[in-house]
Design a protein around this motif. Structure first.
Motif, PDB file in Angstrom:
ATOM      1  N   LEU A  25       4.540  14.947  -6.746  1.00  0.00           N
ATOM      2  CA  LEU A  25       3.298  15.539  -6.239  1.00  0.00           C
ATOM      3  C   LEU A  25       3.369  15.701  -4.720  1.00  0.00           C
ATOM      4  N   VAL A  26       3.938  14.713  -4.045  1.00  0.00           N
ATOM      5  CA  VAL A  26       4.085  14.766  -2.588  1.00  0.00           C
ATOM      6  C   VAL A  26       5.054  15.885  -2.194  1.00  0.00           C
ATOM      7  N   ARG A  27       6.157  16.021  -2.940  1.00  0.00           N
ATOM      8  CA  ARG A  27       7.105  17.111  -2.662  1.00  0.00           C
ATOM      9  C   ARG A  27       6.439  18.472  -2.832  1.00  0.00           C
ATOM     10  N   GLU A  28       5.563  18.606  -3.831  1.00  0.00           N
ATOM     11  CA  GLU A  28       4.845  19.868  -4.022  1.00  0.00           C
ATOM     12  C   GLU A  28       3.996  20.218  -2.805  1.00  0.00           C
ATOM     13  N   LEU A  29       3.522  19.210  -2.110  1.00  0.00           N
ATOM     14  CA  LEU A  29       2.745  19.435  -0.894  1.00  0.00           C
ATOM     15  C   LEU A  29       3.642  19.691   0.320  1.00  0.00           C
ATOM     16  N   GLY A  30       4.952  19.555   0.136  1.00  0.00           N
ATOM     17  CA  GLY A  30       5.900  19.861   1.202  1.00  0.00           C
ATOM     18  C   GLY A  30       6.323  18.680   2.048  1.00  0.00           C
ATOM     19  N   PHE A  31       6.177  17.459   1.534  1.00  0.00           N
ATOM     20  CA  PHE A  31       6.511  16.279   2.317  1.00  0.00           C
ATOM     21  C   PHE A  31       7.598  15.463   1.642  1.00  0.00           C
ATOM     22  N   ARG A  32       8.368  14.784   2.460  1.00  0.00           N
ATOM     23  CA  ARG A  32       9.466  13.950   1.964  1.00  0.00           C
ATOM     24  C   ARG A  32       9.034  12.501   1.795  1.00  0.00           C
ATOM     25  N   TYR A  33       8.299  11.986   2.773  1.00  0.00           N
ATOM     26  CA  TYR A  33       7.896  10.589   2.754  1.00  0.00           C
ATOM     27  C   TYR A  33       6.406  10.458   2.477  1.00  0.00           C
ATOM     28  N   TYR A  34       6.054   9.358   1.833  1.00  0.00           N
ATOM     29  CA  TYR A  34       4.643   9.094   1.574  1.00  0.00           C
ATOM     30  C   TYR A  34       4.411   7.593   1.509  1.00  0.00           C
ATOM     31  N   ARG A  35       3.180   7.245   1.692  1.00  0.00           N
ATOM     32  CA  ARG A  35       2.724   5.879   1.446  1.00  0.00           C
ATOM     33  C   ARG A  35       1.274   5.979   1.016  1.00  0.00           C
ATOM     34  N   PHE A  36       0.967   5.360  -0.086  1.00  0.00           N
ATOM     35  CA  PHE A  36      -0.414   5.227  -0.518  1.00  0.00           C
ATOM     36  C   PHE A  36      -0.748   3.754  -0.474  1.00  0.00           C
ATOM     37  N   SER A  37      -1.835   3.428   0.189  1.00  0.00           N
ATOM     38  CA  SER A  37      -2.284   2.036   0.221  1.00  0.00           C
ATOM     39  C   SER A  37      -3.758   2.002  -0.147  1.00  0.00           C
ATOM     40  N   PHE A  38      -4.122   0.993  -0.883  1.00  0.00           N
ATOM     41  CA  PHE A  38      -5.502   0.802  -1.344  1.00  0.00           C
ATOM     42  C   PHE A  38      -5.848  -0.659  -1.167  1.00  0.00           C
ATOM     43  N   ALA A  39      -7.046  -0.922  -0.691  1.00  0.00           N
ATOM     44  CA  ALA A  39      -7.509  -2.307  -0.562  1.00  0.00           C
ATOM     45  C   ALA A  39      -8.990  -2.372  -0.868  1.00  0.00           C
ATOM     46  N   SER A  40      -9.358  -3.367  -1.652  1.00  0.00           N
ATOM     47  CA  SER A  40     -10.759  -3.653  -1.947  1.00  0.00           C
ATOM     48  C   SER A  40     -10.918  -5.170  -1.880  1.00  0.00           C
TER      49      SER A  40
END
Length: 161
Positions: A25-40
């Motif tokens: 999904l990230v590659r479809e947006l044109g990016f190589r690197y990603y990080r998703f972080s979530f905190a509750s």
């Protein structure tokens, strides 16, 4: 961008499946690197494909804009002025290949998350940002909602203050 059927997105509504699909999904947006972080108050989740040392830089960028992260859904463009008070972090990010992209903060109540989209080459033009911002925001919202509902196997205990 991010063209999927309703059935595909329903299947991706299970966090492990979504995190497995996230690189594509990230590659479809044109990016190589990603990080998703979530905190509750109850759990935290982090996933990404960053090179060693990058997570600390992204966290530092978020810490520099803590108010932005907690109050806005407006993306933080990954550029030198985002690091104006910490230029050494910008230099370190450049050395690691984190040169172009943005951080998409999301929040609801005490839960907050961030989707970082980065790449080593090709700057993000205003046109590209406008074309991809809605898809990136939608993906971030989907990740945030799915993480909020994640099952106990992915939760790490955190106390509420």
């Amino acid at each position: 961008m991010l063209n999927r059927t309703a059935e595909d997105w329903q299947r991706l509504g299970h966090l492990p499946t979504l995190l497995e699909a996230l690189p594509a999904l990230v590659r479809e947006l044109g990016f190589r690197y990603y990080r998703f972080s979530f905190a509750s108050c109850t759990h935290a989740i982090s996933a990404g494909n960053l090179v060693t040392g990058s997570e600390a830089i992204i966290q530092a960028a978020l810490d520099l804009r803590a108010h932005h992260l907690q109050r806005s859904n407006i993306p933080l463009i990954w550029e030198p002025k985002a690091f104006a008070t910490a230029p050494s972090l910008w230099a370190q990010a450049q050395r690691l290949g984190l040169r172009h992209g943005w951080l998409q903060p999301l929040h609801k109540g005490v839960a907050h998350s961030c989707l970082a989209l980065l790449r080593p080459h090709v700057s993000v033009s205003a046109t590209e940002h406008y074309q991809n911002a809605a898809s990136a925001l939608w993906l971030g919202e989907f990740l945030h909602r799915t993480a909020s509902q994640s099952d106990a196997a992915l939760k790490s205990s955190r106390g509420c203050v």
